[in-house]
Design a protein around this motif. Structure first.
Motif, PDB file in Angstrom:
ATOM      1  N   UNK A  69      32.787  25.380  -5.402  1.00 30.90           N
ATOM      2  CA  UNK A  69      31.334  25.434  -5.491  1.00 30.90           C
ATOM      3  C   UNK A  69      30.775  24.092  -5.911  1.00 30.90           C
ATOM      4  N   UNK A  70      29.536  23.848  -5.477  1.00 30.03           N
ATOM      5  CA  UNK A  70      28.837  22.636  -5.860  1.00 30.03           C
ATOM      6  C   UNK A  70      27.354  22.911  -5.946  1.00 30.03           C
ATOM      7  N   UNK A  79      28.485  22.770   4.117  1.00 28.82           N
ATOM      8  CA  UNK A  79      28.278  23.699   3.001  1.00 28.82           C
ATOM      9  C   UNK A  79      27.529  24.929   3.468  1.00 28.82           C
ATOM     10  N   UNK A  80      27.621  25.997   2.659  1.00 30.18           N
ATOM     11  CA  UNK A  80      26.839  27.212   2.871  1.00 30.18           C
ATOM     12  C   UNK A  80      26.340  27.692   1.515  1.00 30.18           C
ATOM     13  N   UNK A  81      25.281  28.476   1.539  1.00 28.66           N
ATOM     14  CA  UNK A  81      24.732  29.011   0.300  1.00 28.66           C
ATOM     15  C   UNK A  81      25.784  29.906  -0.357  1.00 28.66           C
ATOM     16  N   UNK A  93      17.102  21.497  -3.652  1.00 29.02           N
ATOM     17  CA  UNK A  93      17.790  20.916  -4.818  1.00 29.02           C
ATOM     18  C   UNK A  93      18.181  22.003  -5.807  1.00 29.02           C
ATOM     19  N   UNK A  94      19.334  21.832  -6.433  1.00 27.67           N
ATOM     20  CA  UNK A  94      19.912  22.741  -7.434  1.00 27.67           C
ATOM     21  C   UNK A  94      20.362  24.083  -6.863  1.00 27.67           C
ATOM     22  N   UNK A  95      20.424  24.214  -5.534  1.00 28.40           N
ATOM     23  CA  UNK A  95      20.953  25.434  -4.924  1.00 28.40           C
ATOM     24  C   UNK A  95      22.474  25.396  -5.036  1.00 28.40           C
ATOM     25  N   UNK A  96      23.051  26.537  -5.411  1.00 25.51           N
ATOM     26  CA  UNK A  96      24.511  26.640  -5.528  1.00 25.51           C
ATOM     27  C   UNK A  96      25.085  26.798  -4.127  1.00 25.51           C
ATOM     28  N   UNK A  97      26.067  25.973  -3.757  1.00 26.00           N
ATOM     29  CA  UNK A  97      26.668  26.025  -2.424  1.00 26.00           C
ATOM     30  C   UNK A  97      28.193  26.072  -2.528  1.00 26.00           C
ATOM     31  N   UNK A 134      23.369  21.430  -4.766  1.00 27.10           N
ATOM     32  CA  UNK A 134      22.628  20.525  -3.898  1.00 27.10           C
ATOM     33  C   UNK A 134      21.939  19.486  -4.767  1.00 27.10           C
ATOM     34  N   UNK A 135      22.111  18.234  -4.409  1.00 28.76           N
ATOM     35  CA  UNK A 135      21.506  17.120  -5.127  1.00 28.76           C
ATOM     36  C   UNK A 135      20.233  16.675  -4.408  1.00 28.76           C
ATOM     37  N   UNK A 136      20.318  16.495  -3.091  1.00 29.63           N
ATOM     38  CA  UNK A 136      19.157  16.225  -2.240  1.00 29.63           C
ATOM     39  C   UNK A 136      19.133  17.290  -1.151  1.00 29.63           C
ATOM     40  N   UNK A 137      17.967  17.809  -0.833  1.00 26.55           N
ATOM     41  CA  UNK A 137      17.808  18.912   0.108  1.00 26.55           C
ATOM     42  C   UNK A 137      18.634  18.705   1.373  1.00 26.55           C
ATOM     43  N   UNK A 138      19.334  19.795   1.769  1.00 30.67           N
ATOM     44  CA  UNK A 138      20.145  19.782   2.981  1.00 30.67           C
ATOM     45  C   UNK A 138      19.349  20.496   4.073  1.00 30.67           C
ATOM     46  N   UNK A 139      18.922  19.774   5.137  1.00 23.34           N
ATOM     47  CA  UNK A 139      18.137  20.392   6.218  1.00 23.34           C
ATOM     48  C   UNK A 139      18.940  21.462   6.959  1.00 23.34           C
ATOM     49  N   UNK A 140      18.261  22.444   7.574  1.00 19.69           N
ATOM     50  CA  UNK A 140      18.963  23.539   8.263  1.00 19.69           C
ATOM     51  C   UNK A 140      19.615  23.098   9.570  1.00 19.69           C
TER      52      UNK A 140
END
Length: 175
Positions: free
Chosen positions: A115-116, A172-174, A155-159, A118-124
């Motif tokens: 797990x990690x 990555x995935x949510x 940002x800060x979403x667990x992936x 998100x530091x900068x938004x990951x586009x879809x």
């Protein structure tokens, strides 16, 4: 005989000092001949450094034995014994030192399944790269990330790390 031990000890100590200074400043010693002998590795039992250690131990131990009033034979045997011990120790230490290697490369395949955040938004839909914090190769790193999700990962979403796409990008995935 005392003079012989003193000269051997001083020459070996001076040579050891020169080697030490060269090691400290990144210099190297190469001795080439028709046989292409290379004494730069210093990593085996029979090397310039281990021979220097032998003669240093031989000279100083023999000198100490002579100063203690021992016979010439006893001083030579003591010098050979101590020199041999120094030779073996130096050879062993340099052989072990050659095994000390480290790579500064981070292998993100070791992070797959972890797990990690998100530091900068990951586009879809892999439409662009974001950044995620991952723990890989024993350290926390920020690496480029893509996702197959339909929604962006803010940002800060667990992936979860799904795959290492290349040496510098992960999928990555949510979580």
């Amino acid at each position: 005989m005392t003079t012989m031990f003193l000269v051997i000890a001083l020459v070996a100590s001076a040579f050891l000092g020169i080697q030490l200074l060269m090691l400290m400043f990144g210099a190297d010693m190469d001795f080439d001949s028709d046989m292409d002998v290379d004494a730069s590795d210093g990593g085996g039992f029979l090397s310039v450094r281990s021979l220097t250690a032998f003669f240093g131990g031989f000279g100083w131990a023999g000198l100490a034995a002579m100063q203690a009033g021992w016979s010439g034979t006893a001083a030579i045997l003591t010098g050979v014994g101590v020199g041999t011990i120094f030779f073996v120790i130096a050879g062993f230490l340099f052989m072990e030192a050659r095994k000390l290697t480290s790579s500064g490369n981070v292998d993100y395949t070791s992070a797959v399944g972890t797990l990690g955040n998100v530091y900068l938004t990951v586009p879809p839909n892999r439409s662009g790269a974001g950044k995620v914090e991952v723990h890989a190769s024993g350290r926390m790193s920020i690496v480029a990330a893509l996702t197959d999700d339909e929604a962006e990962l803010g940002a800060n979403t667990r992936v979860r790390i799904v795959e290492s796409l290349d040496p510098a990008t992960v999928l990555v995935e949510r979580a």
